[in-house]
Design a protein around this motif. Structure first.
Motif, PDB file in Angstrom:
ATOM      1  N   UNK A  88       0.811  -1.209   0.000  1.00 10.76           N
ATOM      2  CA  UNK A  88       0.000   0.000   0.000  1.00 10.76           C
ATOM      3  C   UNK A  88       0.844   1.259   0.000  1.00 10.76           C
ATOM      4  N   UNK A  89       2.068   1.166   0.493  1.00 10.37           N
ATOM      5  CA  UNK A  89       2.955   2.324   0.499  1.00 10.37           C
ATOM      6  C   UNK A  89       3.781   2.409  -0.786  1.00 10.37           C
ATOM      7  N   UNK A  90       3.689   1.377  -1.645  1.00 18.01           N
ATOM      8  CA  UNK A  90       4.354   1.421  -2.949  1.00 18.01           C
ATOM      9  C   UNK A  90       3.406   2.074  -3.956  1.00 18.01           C
ATOM     10  N   UNK A  91       3.980   2.578  -5.050  1.00 21.55           N
ATOM     11  CA  UNK A  91       3.192   3.295  -6.058  1.00 21.55           C
ATOM     12  C   UNK A  91       2.985   2.389  -7.263  1.00 21.55           C
ATOM     13  N   UNK A  92       1.739   2.234  -7.675  1.00 24.07           N
ATOM     14  CA  UNK A  92       1.431   1.412  -8.838  1.00 24.07           C
ATOM     15  C   UNK A  92       1.796   2.180 -10.106  1.00 24.07           C
ATOM     16  N   UNK A  93       2.638   1.582 -10.955  1.00 28.63           N
ATOM     17  CA  UNK A  93       3.075   2.246 -12.183  1.00 28.63           C
ATOM     18  C   UNK A  93       2.347   1.741 -13.429  1.00 28.63           C
ATOM     19  N   UNK A  94       1.784   0.527 -13.387  1.00 26.91           N
ATOM     20  CA  UNK A  94       1.026   0.069 -14.532  1.00 26.91           C
ATOM     21  C   UNK A  94       1.470  -1.293 -15.053  1.00 26.91           C
ATOM     22  N   UNK A  95       0.869  -1.648 -16.189  1.00 24.89           N
ATOM     23  CA  UNK A  95       1.163  -2.916 -16.868  1.00 24.89           C
ATOM     24  C   UNK A  95       2.049  -2.619 -18.084  1.00 24.89           C
ATOM     25  N   UNK A  96       3.162  -3.365 -18.216  1.00 23.69           N
ATOM     26  CA  UNK A  96       4.115  -3.106 -19.298  1.00 23.69           C
ATOM     27  C   UNK A  96       4.564  -4.428 -19.935  1.00 23.69           C
ATOM     28  N   UNK A 118      15.620  -7.907 -23.260  1.00 22.86           N
ATOM     29  CA  UNK A 118      16.662  -8.562 -22.471  1.00 22.86           C
ATOM     30  C   UNK A 118      16.388  -8.276 -21.002  1.00 22.86           C
ATOM     31  N   UNK A 119      15.509  -9.065 -20.399  1.00 23.57           N
ATOM     32  CA  UNK A 119      15.026  -8.766 -19.052  1.00 23.57           C
ATOM     33  C   UNK A 119      16.117  -8.889 -17.993  1.00 23.57           C
ATOM     34  N   UNK A 120      17.102  -9.754 -18.214  1.00 26.18           N
ATOM     35  CA  UNK A 120      18.160  -9.929 -17.206  1.00 26.18           C
ATOM     36  C   UNK A 120      19.048  -8.696 -17.094  1.00 26.18           C
ATOM     37  N   UNK A 121      19.140  -7.904 -18.179  1.00 26.03           N
ATOM     38  CA  UNK A 121      19.913  -6.657 -18.141  1.00 26.03           C
ATOM     39  C   UNK A 121      19.011  -5.491 -17.709  1.00 26.03           C
ATOM     40  N   UNK A 122      17.791  -5.468 -18.217  1.00 28.30           N
ATOM     41  CA  UNK A 122      16.871  -4.384 -17.879  1.00 28.30           C
ATOM     42  C   UNK A 122      16.469  -4.434 -16.407  1.00 28.30           C
ATOM     43  N   UNK A 123      16.239  -5.644 -15.874  1.00 30.42           N
ATOM     44  CA  UNK A 123      15.849  -5.824 -14.471  1.00 30.42           C
ATOM     45  C   UNK A 123      16.796  -6.857 -13.862  1.00 30.42           C
ATOM     46  N   UNK A 124      17.927  -6.414 -13.316  1.00 29.20           N
ATOM     47  CA  UNK A 124      19.026  -7.332 -12.989  1.00 29.20           C
ATOM     48  C   UNK A 124      18.795  -8.289 -11.831  1.00 29.20           C
ATOM     49  N   UNK A 177      16.671   3.124 -20.267  1.00 28.34           N
ATOM     50  CA  UNK A 177      16.238   3.183 -21.668  1.00 28.34           C
ATOM     51  C   UNK A 177      15.765   1.812 -22.154  1.00 28.34           C
ATOM     52  N   UNK A 178      16.211   0.737 -21.495  1.00 28.91           N
ATOM     53  CA  UNK A 178      15.737  -0.602 -21.848  1.00 28.91           C
ATOM     54  C   UNK A 178      14.336  -0.867 -21.298  1.00 28.91           C
ATOM     55  N   UNK A 179      13.988  -0.162 -20.211  1.00 25.82           N
ATOM     56  CA  UNK A 179      12.692  -0.345 -19.565  1.00 25.82           C
ATOM     57  C   UNK A 179      12.230   1.014 -19.027  1.00 25.82           C
TER      58      UNK A 179
END
Length: 577
Positions: free
Chosen positions: A241-249, A254-260, A299-301
């Motif tokens: 509840x204290x986190x902010x919802x950013x949406x669906x993407x 290359x997810x391992x580089x974009x989200x390490x 820039x990747x995400x």
């Protein structure tokens, strides 16, 4: 008989004259001793003390607008007709401008601060602070003095500053409210929050500065944090509840580089993924079915192309009423971890030879734009005025003279030809006058983030304010379009709607190579400390039909002036629906 010789007139006073002068002098001395000495002494002390208090206290500068000053008619010099055959005039009483004269204030960066105070006094203050801490064991536990670094913070959550009223409780309360485990105070006025302490201990004597708003307590030192563990900020308080919802993407290529960072979670829930990424000190938490990914906006995400939320509507395995995304579409939340890639700020390394104005009508979002520019460029902004409340909240360029050349741009609300021509370039920020007038009225009667009382809206203040300020909204824009050099027009509404693109334009005018990762960092913490929680909803429409008719005429004139210069006109929402 021979007459006696005449006595030659003496150049020196006679004895009788000397006696008379001596008596007069004695009489004067006695009179002076009896009456004026104490009076003049007390007067001199009073004036000296008053001057020191005035120089030390913050005061808010206002743009100079005189009642006798006549502005050019709307559209004069622009080939535009008058409105109703009348000229616009600011029509405001003369207000003294808070312009500074004299030597510039040379503030030190946090990394340059020297340790202050006598060591004996420091120990005594530290003892006082510890005494106060023991009484607050139920809320927070003091864990020690820690080293801090401006480049790599010890506590990497949110931070805020108040160089006038900071207290230990206020810092703890703000951090606990946001679900953080630790609260740290530094330099007497700076508060940092975080989930992890990432620095070694320092000597207690180095946390030697009293809190600005509570002299009996200690609030760290120069590059030293007094850190508390918040006993109430446990797992139950750190829900999403204290986190902010950013949406669906859509999942990046290359997810391992974009989200390490990632972690399989068979019993996936939003709570678990947000907590995992928070512990790993990442500002983004991305749910992909049974896998939790963490990272930064890059820039990747970039989080610029949102998808329909129904594409992420797959039920979480560990929570019946929550969605957890899929392997193809990620459900993204922003955690409480602060993205520090854009938090470092300093004065320009070499004095700038060009003065760039950040010009706006009051209430058009100038303070918010300064916050964005400082995060995007890493340099402090300055001001044509001096506002102590802004300085106390962390705008350190506020005390520099506006011509110092140490700041990236200068806030101004001025609209006279002489004042405009003093700048080499300008970012002209324009906002819907209906919103800008209400925002400035709230600031005038309620402070930077407060609200005017209903009595002010209902009383004579509001009609008088609109009558005086609405014409100024139009003449401010027209003057900058007419006399400004190299003017970049930015609409407040466009900046809110498409911050990345508009901020990139603004940074380009300032001569800074825009770092896209830094701009993406700004998007994640764009609000700053001066955002009202929306304009307070009144029980009635404050604008009368006569006011709307007048303001609509000014909107049409400004719209025509912009289009005359091949610029886009005002946004559609400037006109009342």
């Amino acid at each position: 008989m021979q007459n006696p010789p005449q006595r030659r007139a003496s150049l020196w006073p006679s004895r009788r004259d000397e006696d008379a002068m001596a008596k007069l002098w004695v009489k004067f001395q006695r009179s002076f001793r009896r009456r004026p000495v104490r009076f003049f002494t007390l007067l001199a002390l009073y004036l000296a003390a008053g001057s020191l208090v005035f120089l030390h206290a913050g005061f808010t500068g206002e743009p100079r607008v005189t009642g006798s000053q006549r502005s050019p008619g709307v559209g004069e010099g622009l080939g535009l007709p008058y409105l109703g055959g009348t000229r616009l005039s600011r029509g405001l009483p003369e207000v003294a401008v808070g312009r500074r004269r004299g030597p510039w204030f040379k503030g030190k960066e946090p990394g340059e601060r020297s340790r202050v105070g006598d060591h004996g006094v420091v120990r005594s203050r530290a003892a006082k602070g510890r005494g106060g801490r023991e009484k607050e064991e139920d809320r927070a536990r003091y864990i020690g003095c820690y080293v801090d670094n401006t480049r790599s913070r010890t506590l990497r959550g949110v931070s805020f500053f108040d160089y006038k009223k900071m207290t230990v409780f206020r810092c703890q309360d703000n951090c606990a409210e946001r679900g953080y485990l630790y609260a740290g105070l530094e330099f007497g006025a700076e508060c940092y929050c975080g989930h992890k302490v990432q620095a070694p201990n320092a000597s207690e004597s180095e946390c030697n500065m009293e809190c600005k708003g509570e002299r009996s307590s200690t609030c760290g030192g120069a590059n030293r944090l007094s850190i508390y563990r918040l006993e109430l900020a446990q797992e139950s308080a750190r829900r999403y509840g204290s986190a902010i919802f950013r949406g669906c993407f859509r999942q990046p290529d290359n997810i391992s580089i974009a989200l390490p960072a990632s972690q399989p979670m068979p019993n996936m829930s939003v709570d678990k993924c947000v907590d995992f990424c928070t512990e790993k000190e990442f500002p983004l938490s991305a749910l992909a079915g049974t896998i939790c990914h963490c990272g930064f906006p890059t820039t990747l995400f970039p989080l610029h192309e949102r998808e329909d939320e129904q594409l992420c509507a797959q039920r979480c395995a560990g929570e019946e009423f929550e969605s957890c995304g899929t392997t193809e579409f990620l459900l993204v939340y922003q955690t409480q971890v602060q993205d520090n890639r854009c938090m470092d700020r300093r004065f320009l390394p070499t004095r700038s030879k060009q003065l760039v104005a950040l010009a706006s009508f009051p209430g058009a979002g100038n303070t918010w734009a300064r916050h964005l520019i400082e995060l995007a460029t890493g340099f402090y902004t300055g001001s044509y005025y001096f506002d102590g409340s802004l300085y106390n909240k962390g705008f350190k360029g506020e005390r520099d003279h506006w011509r110092s050349g140490r700041t990236i741009c200068i806030k101004t609300h001025e609209s006279g030809q002489k004042e405009i021509e003093a700048f080499d370039a300008a970012i002209l920020l324009i906002r819907n006058p209906y919103k800008a007038l209400m925002a400035e009225f709230n600031r005038k009667y309620g402070g930077h983030i407060g609200f005017a009382a209903h009595a002010h809206w209902r009383g004579k203040e509001w009609p008088e304010f609109v009558a005086n300020y609405a014409p100024w909204w139009a003449t401010h824009t027209l003057d900058w379009l007419r006399f400004g050099r190299k003017v970049l027009v930015v609409h407040f509404e466009d900046l809110k709607r498409d911050l990345f693109v508009q901020l990139k334009r603004m940074v380009g005018l300032l001569g800074i190579a825009a770092c896209e990762d830094r701009l993406l960092c700004v998007e994640g913490q764009k609000d700053g400390n001066f955002k009202r929680s929306g304009l307070r909803k009144l029980e009635y429409d404050p604008y009368t039909p006569e006011m709307r008719k007048m303001i609509s005429g000014y909107i049409r004139t400004v719209d025509a002036a912009l289009k005359l210069r091949n610029l886009s006109g005002v946004p559609d929402d400037y006109y009342p629906r």
